[in-house]
Scaffold this motif. Structure first.
Motif, mmCIF file in Angstrom:
data_model
loop_
_atom_site.group_PDB
_atom_site.id
_atom_site.type_symbol
_atom_site.label_atom_id
_atom_site.label_comp_id
_atom_site.label_asym_id
_atom_site.label_seq_id
_atom_site.Cartn_x
_atom_site.Cartn_y
_atom_site.Cartn_z
ATOM 1 N N LYS A 125 0.779 -1.090 0.030
ATOM 2 C CA LYS A 125 0.127 -0.166 0.056
ATOM 3 C C LYS A 125 0.785 1.100 -0.089
ATOM 4 C CE LYS A 125 -4.079 -2.001 2.204
ATOM 5 N NZ LYS A 125 -5.000 -1.894 3.453
ATOM 6 N N ASN A 126 1.923 1.047 0.651
ATOM 7 C CA ASN A 126 2.818 2.428 0.905
ATOM 8 C C ASN A 126 3.544 2.451 -0.577
ATOM 9 O OD1 ASN A 126 2.122 3.040 3.639
ATOM 10 N ND2 ASN A 126 3.897 1.763 4.423
ATOM 11 N N SER A 127 3.612 1.406 -1.230
ATOM 12 C CA SER A 127 4.562 1.737 -2.522
ATOM 13 C C SER A 127 3.372 2.139 -3.389
ATOM 14 C CB SER A 127 4.897 0.142 -2.787
ATOM 15 O OG SER A 127 5.824 -0.383 -1.920
ATOM 16 N N LEU A 128 2.211 1.742 -3.347
ATOM 17 C CA LEU A 128 1.221 2.225 -4.260
ATOM 18 C C LEU A 128 0.896 3.635 -3.755
ATOM 19 C CD1 LEU A 128 -0.763 1.818 -6.360
ATOM 20 C CD2 LEU A 128 -2.349 1.006 -4.793
ATOM 21 N N THR A 129 0.673 3.985 -2.513
ATOM 22 C CA THR A 129 0.573 5.324 -2.291
ATOM 23 C C THR A 129 1.988 6.313 -2.559
ATOM 24 O OG1 THR A 129 -0.451 4.576 -0.365
ATOM 25 C CG2 THR A 129 0.298 6.857 -0.119
ATOM 26 N N LEU A 130 3.093 5.905 -2.488
ATOM 27 C CA LEU A 130 4.249 6.614 -2.903
ATOM 28 C C LEU A 130 4.098 6.694 -4.463
ATOM 29 C CD1 LEU A 130 6.949 7.897 -2.329
ATOM 30 C CD2 LEU A 130 7.876 5.700 -2.676
ATOM 31 N N ASN A 131 3.563 5.943 -5.128
ATOM 32 C CA ASN A 131 3.573 5.816 -6.593
ATOM 33 C C ASN A 131 2.511 7.031 -7.221
ATOM 34 O OD1 ASN A 131 5.458 3.872 -7.213
ATOM 35 N ND2 ASN A 131 4.079 2.199 -7.149
ATOM 36 N N ARG A 132 1.393 6.952 -6.111
ATOM 37 C CA ARG A 132 0.037 8.039 -6.601
ATOM 38 C C ARG A 132 0.441 9.172 -5.565
ATOM 39 N NH1 ARG A 132 -4.686 4.315 -8.377
ATOM 40 N NH2 ARG A 132 -3.629 3.047 -10.006
ATOM 41 N N HIS A 133 1.368 9.491 -5.136
ATOM 42 C CA HIS A 133 1.536 10.543 -4.065
ATOM 43 C C HIS A 133 0.834 11.771 -4.568
ATOM 44 C CE1 HIS A 133 3.576 14.021 -2.323
ATOM 45 N NE2 HIS A 133 3.429 13.398 -1.033
ATOM 46 N N THR A 134 1.231 12.165 -5.735
ATOM 47 C CA THR A 134 0.677 13.449 -6.381
ATOM 48 C C THR A 134 -0.880 13.473 -6.367
ATOM 49 O OG1 THR A 134 2.753 13.619 -7.673
ATOM 50 C CG2 THR A 134 0.758 15.092 -8.320
ATOM 51 N N GLU A 135 -1.382 12.747 -6.750
ATOM 52 C CA GLU A 135 -3.123 12.535 -6.992
ATOM 53 C C GLU A 135 -3.552 12.482 -5.410
ATOM 54 O OE1 GLU A 135 -0.965 10.312 -8.428
ATOM 55 O OE2 GLU A 135 -1.451 10.400 -10.550
ATOM 56 N N ILE A 136 -2.927 11.703 -4.422
ATOM 57 C CA ILE A 136 -3.481 11.672 -3.221
ATOM 58 C C ILE A 136 -3.190 12.809 -2.371
ATOM 59 C CG2 ILE A 136 -3.087 10.496 -1.136
ATOM 60 C CD1 ILE A 136 -2.408 7.912 -2.339
ATOM 61 N N LEU A 137 -2.256 13.681 -2.796
ATOM 62 C CA LEU A 137 -1.872 14.995 -2.323
ATOM 63 C C LEU A 137 -2.989 16.121 -2.567
ATOM 64 C CD1 LEU A 137 -0.154 16.419 -0.385
ATOM 65 C CD2 LEU A 137 1.234 17.080 -2.618
ATOM 66 N N GLU A 138 -3.338 15.643 -3.913
ATOM 67 C CA GLU A 138 -4.441 16.795 -4.277
ATOM 68 C C GLU A 138 -5.511 16.531 -3.982
ATOM 69 O OE1 GLU A 138 -4.430 16.115 -8.696
ATOM 70 O OE2 GLU A 138 -2.504 17.138 -9.015
ATOM 71 N N VAL A 139 -6.117 15.390 -3.503
ATOM 72 C CA VAL A 139 -7.295 15.005 -2.895
ATOM 73 C C VAL A 139 -7.326 15.323 -1.469
ATOM 74 C CG1 VAL A 139 -8.882 13.079 -1.857
ATOM 75 C CG2 VAL A 139 -7.884 12.892 -4.266
ATOM 76 N N LEU A 140 -5.904 15.102 -0.782
ATOM 77 C CA LEU A 140 -6.059 15.533 0.729
ATOM 78 C C LEU A 140 -6.021 17.168 0.782
ATOM 79 C CD1 LEU A 140 -3.299 13.013 2.080
ATOM 80 C CD2 LEU A 140 -6.078 13.080 2.339
ATOM 81 N N GLU A 141 -5.634 17.955 -0.215
ATOM 82 C CA GLU A 141 -5.459 19.074 0.021
ATOM 83 C C GLU A 141 -6.650 19.825 -0.423
ATOM 84 O OE1 GLU A 141 -2.055 20.575 -2.306
ATOM 85 O OE2 GLU A 141 -0.755 19.808 -0.720
ATOM 86 N N ILE A 142 -7.939 19.181 -0.850
ATOM 87 C CA ILE A 142 -9.124 19.770 -1.238
ATOM 88 C C ILE A 142 -9.684 20.550 -0.189
ATOM 89 C CG2 ILE A 142 -11.427 19.231 -1.898
ATOM 90 C CD1 ILE A 142 -10.500 17.018 -3.601
ATOM 91 N N PRO A 143 -9.757 20.417 1.092
ATOM 92 C CA PRO A 143 -10.591 21.307 1.899
ATOM 93 C C PRO A 143 -9.617 22.450 2.243
ATOM 94 C CG PRO A 143 -10.323 18.827 3.046
ATOM 95 C CD PRO A 143 -9.557 19.015 1.727
ATOM 96 N N GLN A 144 -8.224 22.333 2.280
ATOM 97 C CA GLN A 144 -7.752 23.677 2.429
ATOM 98 C C GLN A 144 -7.676 24.482 1.140
ATOM 99 O OE1 GLN A 144 -3.393 23.109 2.865
ATOM 100 N NE2 GLN A 144 -2.845 25.244 2.981
ATOM 101 N N LEU A 145 -7.650 23.840 -0.223
ATOM 102 C CA LEU A 145 -7.989 24.441 -1.214
ATOM 103 C C LEU A 145 -9.504 25.304 -1.268
ATOM 104 C CD1 LEU A 145 -6.967 25.519 -3.902
ATOM 105 C CD2 LEU A 145 -7.507 23.357 -4.963
ATOM 106 N N MET A 146 -10.531 24.243 -0.807
ATOM 107 C CA MET A 146 -11.662 25.035 -0.774
ATOM 108 C C MET A 146 -11.816 26.012 0.358
ATOM 109 S SD MET A 146 -14.882 24.061 -1.652
ATOM 110 C CE MET A 146 -16.670 24.431 -1.068
ATOM 111 N N ASP A 147 -11.274 26.240 1.222
ATOM 112 C CA ASP A 147 -11.209 27.112 2.180
ATOM 113 C C ASP A 147 -10.552 28.621 1.682
ATOM 114 O OD1 ASP A 147 -11.810 28.158 5.363
ATOM 115 O OD2 ASP A 147 -9.647 28.557 4.732
#
Length: 623
Positions: A125-147
């Motif tokens: 999972k971590n490897s998959l997360t690391l491989n898709r770090h950019t996409e996950i980071l964009e999703v995690l930053e949605i609340p901050q970007l929304m605010d």
């Protein structure tokens, strides 16, 4: 191993009288030796014990020699044996402990394998997360970007983010991270909603209102009816904030500013509402009560705002605006006229308010004049010479001197200060009423003035009753002059003022009747002086008046008391008591009638239009 048969058993029993160890049976050399013995002869068997003894001794000797020669080795061997034994004991105990711990170890191994699998899964999972770090980071930053978008006013981008998060929630509603993101985005959306509604509470223009309402519709939080109510509430709050900022110290300034702001801003709000909501769209057919209720929302709000404005207007008018009532009436009428373009003409509701205010102001001013007359009469004495009204001045009706209806107050009233002060107060009330003088208050104004004259008459009668016993001849004469000035100068002048304020021709035109029939509808702009005259006739001496026309004296009773009998048939007495009768025509008849009208408190302007001098009472005279 060779088997030991029965014969060998017997040999063994004969050789070994005592039992031998059972372990020898299993030894192969023992079996072979028995086989050898069984095959030997007797001699050999006899010698066998000696040979065995010698061999034994030889072996013992060799053993001794070996022991002496290798005693160190034996000692070391013994020590090693002992050590080995001891170690074997330790090994045995360790093995026992090992066997005891093997189940726990097995369980630990299983746990280790399980954890290893979990770690491997987590690693994948971590490897998959690391491989898709950019996409996950964009999703995690949605609340901050929304605010950030909401706080900086980028509502278009914020709505796109909210839509994307709603799609994520539908697909991955069970993931805790997605749930937390959805919760934070909803909080930012709530903040966005509050900001949009707050913008509606400011002075937005129509394009900005269109954008804000578009955002609110895309948020899909309110129904159409709720959106209308929210819009009207927000704009109403902004309008109330503007109205509350107007100073209330000066009622005239407060109401003029209120009229101006309501006329401009309320009209803008109505225009914005009609541009944003399609209540009158012909393409939309109302279905059910919902469409009707949505249309009633705006209608009810407009009625509420108009009622609130009328309430403020009446409150400020009751506080008093001086002599500027006509200016306010013009502004309010223009306000109501401007609202007729949006179907909210309320000019009809303004008239009763201004009528009540004008009438109330007039009654208050007249009552003040009566109170002032009462004060003057309390300290008035007939001993004083006439014309003692020092610095008092009688205010004429404010009409330009070149105007044909200009009236000048009777100068004879200057000899009697209470009457002059009373007339001054009434003229002040007339001047204030003239600025905003609706014809509808003619009867009420006349009634108020008659009531005031009734009070003045009572005051005069009370003065006469209190002072009559102490009157001297001079004072009695002055009191008669006082009453005469009141009846013959003050009252006719007030009648002329009333007819100037309320022209009979105008009243007759409004009622749709001839001017000669106005008296049938009560006192419309005309004082009934009968009550006043009858009240004072008891304290005044009876007076005879004669007019000399063409050398003949004619008494004052030229008018016919009976309509069925002509005036010429009734005999009259002259100043000598002789019967005299004179029938006049043309100008002499007009002169006689004019003078007789004076005896009844009438002037020629009472029967003519004050602007054209056309007689409007010919039909009544002829009848």
């Amino acid at each position: 191993m060779a088997a030991v048969d029965v014969e060998d058993e017997s040999i063994l029993a004969s050789i070994f009288r005592q039992s031998f160890p059972e372990s020898w049976r299993e030894r192969p050399d023992f079996a072979s030796y028995l086989l050898e013995l069984s095959s030997s002869g007797v001699d050999k068997l006899v010698r066998e014990p000696e040979r065995l003894a010698e061999e034994r001794a030889h072996i013992l000797q060799q053993t001794r020699q070996l022991a002496f020669a290798n005693y160190k080795t034996f000692i070391r061997t013994a020590e090693c044996t002992e050590d080995i034994y001891r170690r074997f004991g330790q090994v045995q105990s360790s093995l026992a402990r090992l066997l005891d711990k093997l189940p726990a170890f097995q369980q630990s191994c299983r746990s280790f394998v399980q954890k290893a699998e979990e770690i491997a899964c987590s690693r994948r999972k971590n490897s998959l997360t690391l491989n898709r770090h950019t996409e996950i980071l964009e999703v995690l930053e949605i609340p901050q970007l929304m605010d950030t978008c909401v706080r900086n006013g980028y509502y278009e981008e914020a709505l796109e983010l909210a839509t994307y998060v709603r799609r994520l929630e539908k697909k991955h509603s069970s993931i805790p991270v997605i749930q937390s993101i959805v919760l934070e985005v909803r909080q930012s959306a709530q903040l966005m909603l509050e900001q949009l509604v707050q913008q509606l509470r400011t002075g937005l223009q129509l394009p900005a209102c269109l954008r804000v309402l578009g955002y609110l519709r895309r948020m899909d939080i309110f129904t159409e009816a709720e959106l209308r109510v929210k819009f009207l509430q927000a704009r109403d709050a902004w309008l109330r904030s503007i109205q509350s900022s107007i100073p209330e110290d000066d009622p005239y300034f407060h109401i003029t500013k209120t009229i101006e702001m309501c006329r401009v801003h309320l009209f803008d709000i109505i225009t914005e509402y009609r541009a944003l909501f399609s209540d009158e769209d012909p393409l939309l057919v109302p279905c059910g009560d919902q469409a009707l209720s949505e249309a009633a929302i705006f209608h009810g709000w407009v009625l509420q705002k108009v009622a609130h404005f009328l309430q403020i207007l009446e409150q400020d008018l009751q506080k008093g605006v001086g002599s500027r009532l006509d200016s306010l009436l013009g502004q309010c009428m223009y306000f109501g006229l401007s609202f007729s373009r949006v179907g909210a003409d309320f000019r009809g509701q303004l008239v009763p308010i201004f009528q009540r205010v004008a009438l109330t102001t007039f009654r208050r001013a007249v009552q003040e004049a009566v109170d002032k007359f009462q004060e003057e009469m309390n300290c008035y004495t007939l001993i004083l010479a006439p014309a003692v009204l020092g610095n008092s001045s009688v205010a004429p009706v404010s009409v330009p001197s070149s105007h044909p209806g200009t009236l000048q107050p009777p100068m004879a009233l200057l000899d009697f200060s209470p009457l002059a002060c009373f007339l001054n107060g009434v003229l002040t009330a007339f001047n204030d009423l003239r600025l905003c003088c609706p014809v509808a208050v003619a009867q009420d104004v006349t009634s108020a003035l008659e009531e005031a004259l009734s009070q003045v008459t009572k005051i005069i009668l009370a003065f006469h009753q209190a002072e009559e016993a102490a009157f001297s001849v001079k004072e009695q004469e002055l009191f008669v002059q006082f009453c005469t000035a009141f009846l013959e100068d003050l009252l006719p002048y007030l009648n002329r003022c009333l007819q100037l304020l309320f022209p009979p021709s105008q009243i007759a035109q409004i009622l749709g009747i001839p001017a000669t029939q106005l008296q049938q509808y009560g006192n419309l702009g005309y004082l009934d002086l009968t009550v006043v005259q009858e009240s004072l006739v008891s304290i005044l001496p009876r007076k005879e008046m004669f007019f000399l026309l063409h050398g003949s004296a004619v008494g004052p009773e030229l008018t016919c008391p009976n309509a069925t009998e002509p005036p010429a048939a009734l005999p009259r007495l002259n100043e000598k008591g002789e019967a005299a009768c004179w029938q006049a025509q043309g100008w002499p008849a007009r002169i006689i009638q004019h003078e007789m009208d004076h005896l009844h408190g009438l002037l020629y302007v009472d029967k003519m239009d004050s602007k054209t001098f056309v007689n409007i009472n010919w039909m009544e005279v002829n009848d």
